[in-house]
Design a protein around this motif. Structure first.
Motif, PDB file in Angstrom:
ATOM      1  N   GLU A  24       0.827  -1.205   0.000  1.00  0.00           N
ATOM      2  CA  GLU A  24       0.000   0.000   0.000  1.00  0.00           C
ATOM      3  C   GLU A  24       0.862   1.256   0.000  1.00  0.00           C
ATOM      4  O   GLU A  24       0.559   2.231  -0.698  1.00  0.00           O
ATOM      5  CB  GLU A  24      -0.929   0.001   1.218  1.00  0.00           C
ATOM      6  N   ASP A  25       1.953   1.241   0.753  1.00  0.00           N
ATOM      7  CA  ASP A  25       2.856   2.397   0.791  1.00  0.00           C
ATOM      8  C   ASP A  25       3.476   2.665  -0.569  1.00  0.00           C
ATOM      9  O   ASP A  25       3.628   3.826  -0.984  1.00  0.00           O
ATOM     10  CB  ASP A  25       3.967   2.172   1.825  1.00  0.00           C
ATOM     11  N   ILE A  28       0.903   4.229  -2.923  1.00  0.00           N
ATOM     12  CA  ILE A  28       0.726   5.659  -2.615  1.00  0.00           C
ATOM     13  C   ILE A  28       1.866   6.476  -3.204  1.00  0.00           C
ATOM     14  O   ILE A  28       1.652   7.544  -3.795  1.00  0.00           O
ATOM     15  CB  ILE A  28       0.633   5.879  -1.094  1.00  0.00           C
ATOM     16  N   TRP A  49      -6.656  -0.155  -4.938  1.00  0.00           N
ATOM     17  CA  TRP A  49      -6.303   1.118  -5.545  1.00  0.00           C
ATOM     18  C   TRP A  49      -7.452   2.118  -5.408  1.00  0.00           C
ATOM     19  O   TRP A  49      -7.244   3.290  -5.118  1.00  0.00           O
ATOM     20  CB  TRP A  49      -5.956   0.918  -7.029  1.00  0.00           C
ATOM     21  N   SER A  51      -9.720   2.172  -3.080  1.00  0.00           N
ATOM     22  CA  SER A  51      -9.802   2.565  -1.678  1.00  0.00           C
ATOM     23  C   SER A  51      -8.746   3.606  -1.323  1.00  0.00           C
ATOM     24  O   SER A  51      -9.013   4.574  -0.606  1.00  0.00           O
ATOM     25  CB  SER A  51      -9.652   1.330  -0.787  1.00  0.00           C
ATOM     26  N   ILE A  52      -7.529   3.406  -1.846  1.00  0.00           N
ATOM     27  CA  ILE A  52      -6.438   4.344  -1.565  1.00  0.00           C
ATOM     28  C   ILE A  52      -6.726   5.704  -2.189  1.00  0.00           C
ATOM     29  O   ILE A  52      -6.589   6.744  -1.538  1.00  0.00           O
ATOM     30  CB  ILE A  52      -5.099   3.782  -2.099  1.00  0.00           C
ATOM     31  N   SER A  55      -9.291   7.680  -0.343  1.00  0.00           N
ATOM     32  CA  SER A  55      -9.054   7.876   1.087  1.00  0.00           C
ATOM     33  C   SER A  55      -8.623   9.310   1.394  1.00  0.00           C
ATOM     34  O   SER A  55      -7.977   9.975   0.582  1.00  0.00           O
ATOM     35  CB  SER A  55      -7.978   6.908   1.580  1.00  0.00           C
ATOM     36  N   PHE A  58      -4.663   9.804   1.364  1.00  0.00           N
ATOM     37  CA  PHE A  58      -4.007  10.044   0.080  1.00  0.00           C
ATOM     38  C   PHE A  58      -4.334  11.433  -0.463  1.00  0.00           C
ATOM     39  O   PHE A  58      -3.451  12.140  -0.963  1.00  0.00           O
ATOM     40  CB  PHE A  58      -4.428   8.986  -0.938  1.00  0.00           C
TER      41      PHE A  58
END
Length: 389
Positions: A24-25, A28, A49, A51-52, A55, A58
Motif C-alpha cells: 500500500e505504501d 501511494i 487502488w 480505496s487508496i 481515502s 491520500f
C-alpha cells in the motif's frame, strides 16, 4: 470464457492481479508522482487502488505536495466550449523584463453552454460557475464536473459562492437570489449545498439545497469575485443601511453565519474596479488597479476589523503595458509578487509580475493558447486535488 473475461476486466482485478504484489505504501508513492488528471482513471485497477485513491490520507498527501508547487489556472472561451489550463507559477514569474512562455500543458473542454466570466476563483482545487439555470462544481485538474440539483427558486438572478471548511473537509456552495424593489435591492433565499472533500460520500438525502437565515441585509456586488480563506468566504456587497453604501460580507462555512466587515473611511466597493485578494493569508481590497498605481487595504484583524494601507507603484508600467493593451491586478502569489493580467490585448495573452522587494516588474507573453480566445481569466495559487466528483 468467463475466466478470461474476468482476468481482462479491470473492475474485477483483485488478488490475482500483478498489482496485488505491491504494498500500500508503494502504491501511494506511485500515485503521488502521477498527474492529477490520470488518478481518477486508476480506481478501476483494483479495490485496493480505489480505496487508496478515495481515502482522506491520500488526498491530503497529494494536496500537501501540490501546495509546494501552486499553479496558475486559466479559463477561456473558444467555439462555445469552456477550457481550463494549469500552468506552473514559477514559469510565468521567471524570465527577463520581457519574455515569453509557451503553453504546453493540456486543456480540458467542458461541453456546457457556459461563459468564462461566470467562473469564480478556485477554492482548494475546485471551481464553481453557473451554466444557464444550473450551478456547476468542477475539478479543472481532472476535467470532471458535477451539475448540482436545481435551486429552490423561480427567480433568475442568482449569486453563487464556493467555500471550503478545512476542519470538516467539506465544500459548500452558497447561493442567493436578489430582490429588487423601488426602495431597496437585497439578497434573499440564501441556500447551501454541501459536498464532501472526496474521501467520503454524502448520504443521498443530504445532497440537496438547504435554506439558511441571513441577518445581514445586503446585496452582492456583481463582477467582484469572492475570496475563501481559512474557512471564511469574503465578498463585496452593497448595504441597505443609510450612510453605508458598501461593505464586505464574511460567510463562515462551518457555522453558516454571515457577518459584516466595515470598510475603511472613504473606501467603497467598485463594481468594475474592485478586487479582493489574499495578501500573505490576509484579506485585501484594491480599487482601480489598471494603471499600475493604486492603494491596497489589508484587513489585519477580522474580529477588530482593523485595516492598514499599502501603496503600490509598478515601475516602468507604461513601457510594459504598451499603448494598445489593458492590464488589471489579479492578486498576490505566495512568493509575494503582484500579478497583473491582460484584459484587452492584441497578440499573445500576457502577464505582468511585480516583485515589491526588488522593485522589479516583468512581462511574460503566454504563447500556444491560439488566436481565437475570448474572455480569458487568470486565477492564482491554484492547487491540484485528486477529488473524484
Amino acid at each position: 470464457m468467463k475466466r478470461v473475461k474476468k482476468e481482462n476486466d479491470p473492475q474485477k482485478r483483485d488478488d490475482g492481479s500483478s498489482f496485488s504484489s505491491l504494498s500500500e505504501d508503494l502504491i501511494i508513492k506511485i500515485l503521488l508522482q502521477l498527474p492529477t488528471k490520470s488518478i481518477p482513471k486508476l480506481v478501476v485497477v483494483s479495490k485496493l487502488w480505489s480505496s487508496i485513491i478515495r481515502s482522506k490520507q491520500f488526498i491530503d498527501l497529494y494536496l500537501k505536495l501540490s501546495l509546494t508547487r501552486p499553479c496558475f489556472l486559466l479559463s477561456f472561451h473558444r467555439d462555445s466550449i469552456q477550457f481550463f489550463q494549469i500552468k506552473p507559477s514559477q514559469s510565468l514569474e521567471a524570465g527577463s523584463p520581457s519574455s515569453s512562455y509557451t503553453c504546453t500543458t493540456s486543456s480540458y473542454p467542458l461541453n456546457l453552454d457556459t461563459l468564462s466570466y461566470n467562473v469564480y476563483p478556485p477554492v482548494c482545487g475546485l471551481i464553481c460557475f453557473q451554466n444557464l439555470d444550473k450551478v456547476v462544481v468542477s475539478n479543472p485538474s481532472t476535467g470532471q464536473f458535477l451539475v448540482l440539483p436545481k435551486l429552490n427558486t423561480r427567480r433568475k438572478g442568482i449569486s453563487r459562492f464556493l467555500g471550503y471548511d478545512p476542519v470538516k473537509d467539506e465544500y459548500k456552495v452558497l447561493c442567493m437570489t436578489v430582490l429588487q424593489t423601488s426602495r431597496k435591492v437585497v439578497s434573499e433565499e440564501h441556500q447551501v449545498f454541501t459536498l464532501g472533500g472526496g474521501a467520503e460520500k454524502k448520504e443521498k438525502e443530504e445532497a440537496t439545497w438547504r435554506m439558511i437565515k441571513c441577518k445581514v441585509p445586503h446585496c452582492p456586488v456583481p463582477k467582484v469575485k469572492e475570496l475563501c480563506s481559512n474557512g471564511l468566504v469574503y465578498y463585496g456587497a452593497w448595504s441597505n443601511n443609510k450612510g453605508k453604501r458598501s461593505l464586505i460580507v464574511c460567510f463562515d462555512v462551518t457555522l453558516e453565519e454571515f457577518t459584516r466587515v466595515k470598510l475603511p473611511d472613504g473606501v467603497e466597493i467598485v463594481r468594475f474596479g474592485s478586487v479582493l485578494v489574499n495578501y500573505h493569508s490576509k484579506v485585501a481590497l484594491a480599487n482601480h488597479t489598471d494603471f499600475g498605481k493604486f492603494d491596497m487595504w489589508v484587513l489585519g484583524d477580522v474580529v477588530k476589523q482593523e485595516w492598514s494601507k499599502i501603496s503600490v507603484v509598478v515601475p516602468s508600467w507604461n513601457d510594459l503595458v504598451g499603448r494598445r493593451d489593458y492590464f488589471s491586478f489579479r492578486g498576490v502569489v505566495s512568493s509575494g509578487k503582484f500579478i497583473f493580467a491582460s484584459v484587452y490585448w492584441r497578440g499573445p495573452f500576457s502577464v505582468i509580475s511585480y516583485d515589491p522587494k526588488e522593485d522589479i516588474a516583468k512581462r511574460v507573453e503566454i504563447e500556444g493558447l491560439g488566436d481565437t480566445l475570448r474572455s480569458v481569466r487568470l486565477y492564482l495559487d491554484h492547487v491540484e486535488r485528486p477529488i473524484i466528483l
